[in-house]
Design a protein around this motif. Structure first.
Motif, PDB file in Angstrom:
ATOM      1  N   GLN A 122      37.063  36.999  43.768  1.00 21.92           N
ATOM      2  CA  GLN A 122      38.121  36.673  42.832  1.00 21.92           C
ATOM      3  C   GLN A 122      37.921  37.377  41.500  1.00 21.92           C
ATOM      4  OE1 GLN A 122      38.105  32.420  42.763  1.00 21.92           O
ATOM      5  NE2 GLN A 122      39.255  32.240  44.675  1.00 21.92           N
ATOM      6  N   ALA A 123      36.679  37.705  41.144  1.00 21.18           N
ATOM      7  CA  ALA A 123      36.400  38.358  39.874  1.00 21.18           C
ATOM      8  C   ALA A 123      36.760  39.842  39.896  1.00 21.18           C
ATOM      9  CB  ALA A 123      34.929  38.187  39.515  1.00 21.18           C
ATOM     10  N   LEU A 124      36.910  40.440  41.087  1.00 26.86           N
ATOM     11  CA  LEU A 124      37.234  41.849  41.188  1.00 26.86           C
ATOM     12  C   LEU A 124      38.666  42.104  40.733  1.00 26.86           C
ATOM     13  CD1 LEU A 124      35.757  42.741  44.681  1.00 26.86           C
ATOM     14  CD2 LEU A 124      34.829  43.352  42.456  1.00 26.86           C
ATOM     15  N   ALA A 125      38.864  43.229  40.067  1.00 25.85           N
ATOM     16  CA  ALA A 125      40.214  43.638  39.698  1.00 25.85           C
ATOM     17  C   ALA A 125      40.964  44.045  40.963  1.00 25.85           C
ATOM     18  CB  ALA A 125      40.145  44.803  38.718  1.00 25.85           C
ATOM     19  N   ARG A 126      42.256  43.852  40.944  1.00 24.32           N
ATOM     20  CA  ARG A 126      43.069  44.189  42.108  1.00 24.32           C
ATOM     21  C   ARG A 126      44.152  45.172  41.724  1.00 24.32           C
ATOM     22  NH1 ARG A 126      43.676  38.450  45.253  1.00 24.32           N
ATOM     23  NH2 ARG A 126      41.523  38.362  45.925  1.00 24.32           N
TER      24      ARG A 126
END
Length: 103
Positions: A10-14
């Motif tokens: 969830q912390a990763l940029a998308r």
């Protein structure tokens, strides 16, 4: 999937990739197969036909990392891919879907 791994994802940029393709059987398989062969996870997929049905538009929600520019170059080389555009994760197509399903 454990909670720690889920929180890291969830912390990763998308990013959202908008892909125009020729519409015929097997095109989706070619597109997502490219990601699968490179162990690149696709978080969301949406595909709709355009106009008279000869073309379709595919939206892919993917995690943004250093491999994404190379993935886009590989997508552009696929025979049935007409155009690839990259958008931020706030692109309306997925944000509207998320709002719909959370209601």
């Amino acid at each position: 999937m454990n909670a720690i791994h889920r929180n890291e994802q969830q912390a990763l940029a998308r990013a959202v990739l908008e892909i125009n393709v020729n519409n015929h059987p097997g095109v989706m398989s070619h597109v997502v197969g490219l990601f699968s062969r490179r162990a690149y996870n696709v978080e969301g997929i949406l595909c709709l036909p355009l106009g008279n049905g000869q073309h379709s538009r595919i939206w892919l929600l993917v995690n943004e990392d250093g491999r994404l520019p190379q993935m886009i170059k590989q997508l552009e080389k696929l025979e049935d891919v007409i155009a690839v555009r990259r958008h931020g994760a706030d692109h309306a197509v997925f944000s509207q879907l998320e709002a719909f399903f959370q209601a």
